[in-house]
Design a protein around this motif. Structure first.
Motif, PDB file in Angstrom:
ATOM      1  N   UNK A 287     -38.812  30.493   2.388  1.00  0.00           N
ATOM      2  CA  UNK A 287     -38.081  31.325   3.334  1.00  0.00           C
ATOM      3  C   UNK A 287     -36.758  30.657   3.679  1.00  0.00           C
ATOM      4  N   UNK A 288     -35.776  31.456   4.116  1.00  0.00           N
ATOM      5  CA  UNK A 288     -34.517  30.862   4.566  1.00  0.00           C
ATOM      6  C   UNK A 288     -34.705  30.098   5.862  1.00  0.00           C
ATOM      7  N   UNK A 289     -33.699  29.335   6.235  1.00  0.00           N
ATOM      8  CA  UNK A 289     -33.780  28.524   7.458  1.00  0.00           C
ATOM      9  C   UNK A 289     -34.155  29.392   8.641  1.00  0.00           C
ATOM     10  N   UNK A 290     -34.976  28.831   9.523  1.00  0.00           N
ATOM     11  CA  UNK A 290     -35.360  29.534  10.748  1.00  0.00           C
ATOM     12  C   UNK A 290     -34.262  29.477  11.804  1.00  0.00           C
ATOM     13  N   UNK A 291     -33.490  28.414  11.778  1.00  0.00           N
ATOM     14  CA  UNK A 291     -32.467  28.207  12.795  1.00  0.00           C
ATOM     15  C   UNK A 291     -31.335  27.396  12.187  1.00  0.00           C
ATOM     16  N   UNK A 292     -30.108  27.809  12.441  1.00  0.00           N
ATOM     17  CA  UNK A 292     -28.935  27.045  12.017  1.00  0.00           C
ATOM     18  C   UNK A 292     -28.058  26.787  13.228  1.00  0.00           C
ATOM     19  N   UNK A 293     -27.552  25.581  13.330  1.00  0.00           N
ATOM     20  CA  UNK A 293     -26.655  25.191  14.420  1.00  0.00           C
ATOM     21  C   UNK A 293     -25.428  24.522  13.821  1.00  0.00           C
ATOM     22  N   UNK A 294     -24.320  24.618  14.531  1.00  0.00           N
ATOM     23  CA  UNK A 294     -23.114  23.964  14.047  1.00  0.00           C
ATOM     24  C   UNK A 294     -22.311  23.423  15.209  1.00  0.00           C
ATOM     25  N   UNK A 295     -21.500  22.444  14.882  1.00  0.00           N
ATOM     26  CA  UNK A 295     -20.557  21.884  15.844  1.00  0.00           C
ATOM     27  C   UNK A 295     -19.181  22.036  15.238  1.00  0.00           C
ATOM     28  N   UNK A 303     -16.505  21.659   9.935  1.00  0.00           N
ATOM     29  CA  UNK A 303     -17.581  21.738  10.924  1.00  0.00           C
ATOM     30  C   UNK A 303     -18.721  20.834  10.477  1.00  0.00           C
ATOM     31  N   UNK A 304     -19.547  20.448  11.414  1.00  0.00           N
ATOM     32  CA  UNK A 304     -20.845  19.847  11.117  1.00  0.00           C
ATOM     33  C   UNK A 304     -21.892  20.935  11.307  1.00  0.00           C
ATOM     34  N   UNK A 305     -22.838  21.032  10.401  1.00  0.00           N
ATOM     35  CA  UNK A 305     -23.840  22.078  10.552  1.00  0.00           C
ATOM     36  C   UNK A 305     -25.187  21.603  10.039  1.00  0.00           C
ATOM     37  N   UNK A 306     -26.224  22.152  10.636  1.00  0.00           N
ATOM     38  CA  UNK A 306     -27.579  21.805  10.234  1.00  0.00           C
ATOM     39  C   UNK A 306     -28.429  23.065  10.166  1.00  0.00           C
ATOM     40  N   UNK A 307     -29.415  23.009   9.276  1.00  0.00           N
ATOM     41  CA  UNK A 307     -30.397  24.082   9.135  1.00  0.00           C
ATOM     42  C   UNK A 307     -31.769  23.491   9.415  1.00  0.00           C
ATOM     43  N   UNK A 308     -32.622  24.279  10.076  1.00  0.00           N
ATOM     44  CA  UNK A 308     -33.949  23.806  10.453  1.00  0.00           C
ATOM     45  C   UNK A 308     -35.002  24.827  10.043  1.00  0.00           C
ATOM     46  N   UNK A 309     -36.133  24.298   9.562  1.00  0.00           N
ATOM     47  CA  UNK A 309     -37.296  25.109   9.243  1.00  0.00           C
ATOM     48  C   UNK A 309     -38.475  24.621  10.094  1.00  0.00           C
TER      49      UNK A 309
END
Length: 434
Positions: A287-295, A303-309
């Motif tokens: 599945x694709x990432x559940x949550x993505x955040x960026x700064x 930008x800095x960005x992260x993906x979380x599962x």
């Protein structure tokens, strides 16, 4: 004479413009409520502590326009409704700077609008809506603090001060009207669904082995090609980890819809940052990432960005999120993306991992730091490549960040005795403590 740096920006803006027309013409947009109601009070978040109860709600742009009679959002202003019920034996003062160090006093905010000869009336309205200190013993006070505009999520810090006492409250509040990608995937519904069984690990070594056994990397949709390294583990959730991230300036990403594409086009032309720019989908657990955040940084290209599962694991009762973090240092055209553009990542992906660790150390909620293997090393001379063919190199470790809802100073952070290498950060802190 056109600078060589402007050619990619113009091309990218043209691509975004074409995509905006395409999305506006044929793409479906996220469903929205058929009717609109002013319900900021009914959806307020509340908490009690030693005889004091605080409630808070963040108004959408439509709600603030209805309440104040002017378009506050157009001026970058966002009202936060606060209610304090005081059953203590002394008066409390709400510290407005705790909600926003750059909050707007009512008179200043009212001055921003052309009232057509009704400036005094508008100012009285703003002052009448404001939260008024103090909150007397046995009393209740409610009103608004005018803060700077956020989208998606807002960290609301309510600090109530009395003689010799402090009653602090922290709320992570969603903002109506924002089309967050996590809403599209119902991640928080699944996160809060107690019927979903997780394998809980209480032993640190057993937990470490499970983290080392995770796949090295994200994949494409079919799972046939590896991409960016899975170099991040976050242990925590809405009570501790997410407030810490938001407090340090990390913002949720928007869904890929026509409005977001138009914002990307505008940002590409102006060179301004887009705090909630969408990210592409990468895959883990099919599945694709559940949550993505960026700064966001200075512009949309950086930008800095992260993906979380959300993983099927928990550690000592806390949810475990498997993640990927990297630093975007530019944008370019590519045939490897359905949008024909992509962000170029810094090939030193360990730097982004370490930078997040340092950032979270200042969040006041980071309790433990560790490193585990599992990514696999890749050298600068023989780098691996992600799905859009950007090269990257790494020492092969993933950072484990364990959060707690109680405030922690830098000196109170614990280092797990797993791996000694850390890109320098953990070793340096250990040396500093000796």
């Amino acid at each position: 004479m056109i600078s060589r740096h402007r050619h990619p920006r113009i091309l990218l803006a043209l691509v975004y413009a074409c995509l905006g027309l395409l999305f506006a013409g044929c793409a479906s947009t996220p469903s929205q409520p058929a009717s609109y109601e002013l319900d900021y009070i009914s959806r307020a978040t509340s908490s009690s502590h030693n005889g004091v109860t605080a409630s808070a709600s963040v108004l959408s742009a439509e709600e603030s326009r209805e309440v104040y009679g002017v378009d506050l959002a157009a001026e970058g202003i966002q009202p936060v409704w606060v209610k304090v019920e005081n059953q203590d034996d002394r008066a409390y003062w709400l510290m407005s700077v705790g909600l926003d160090p750059h909050f707007f006093p009512p008179t200043e905010a009212a001055e921003l609008f052309d009232a057509h000869g009704q400036q005094d009336q508008l100012e009285r309205r703003f002052r009448g809506l404001a939260f008024r200190n103090p909150v007397p013993p046995g009393g209740t006070v409610s009103g608004f603090v005018l803060t700077n505009l956020d989208e998606g999520l807002k960290m609301v810090q309510i600090d109530l001060v009395a003689s010799g006492r402090l009653r602090p409250f922290s709320f992570l509040i969603g903002i109506p009207g924002f089309r967050a990608d996590y809403n599209e995937r119902d991640v928080f519904v699944r996160y809060l669904d107690s019927s979903e069984e997780l394998t809980d690990y209480s032993d640190a070594d057993a937990f470490r082995r499970q983290l080392e056994a995770l796949p090295c990397c994200v994949t494409n949709r079919k799972g046939t090609r590896n991409g960016d390294p899975l170099n991040l583990i976050i242990v925590g959730g809405v009570e501790d980890a997410f407030p810490a991230l938001v407090r340090r300036g990390w913002r949720p990403t928007e869904q890929n819809w026509s409005g977001a594409i138009m914002k990307m086009m505008t940002s590409a032309l102006s060179g301004q940052p887009y705090l909630n720019a969408p990210v592409s989908s990468l895959y883990l657990y099919d599945r694709p990432q559940d949550l993505a955040l960026q700064r966001a940084r200075d512009n949309i290209h950086q930008r800095n960005h992260l993906r979380l599962w959300l993983s099927p694991m928990s550690y000592q009762g806390k949810p475990v999120w498997v993640g990927q973090i990297s630093r975007d240092i530019g944008t370019r055209l590519t045939i490897h993306s359905p949008y024909l553009t992509t962000h170029k990542i810094d090939p030193n992906v360990d730097e982004a991992r370490t930078a997040l660790t340092e950032d979270m150390a200042y969040s006041q909620n980071l309790a433990k730091i560790g490193l585990v293997s599992g990514v696999g090393a890749a050298s600068r001379e023989a780098p691996r490549r992600n799905l859009t063919r950007d090269p990257y190199y790494t020492d092969g470790f993933r950072t484990v960040l364990i959060f707690d809802d109680q405030p922690r100073s830098l000196a109170e952070i614990e280092f797990l005795p797993w791996e000694s290498r850390s890109g320098g950060f953990i070793e340096q802190l250990k040396q500093d403590g000796q």
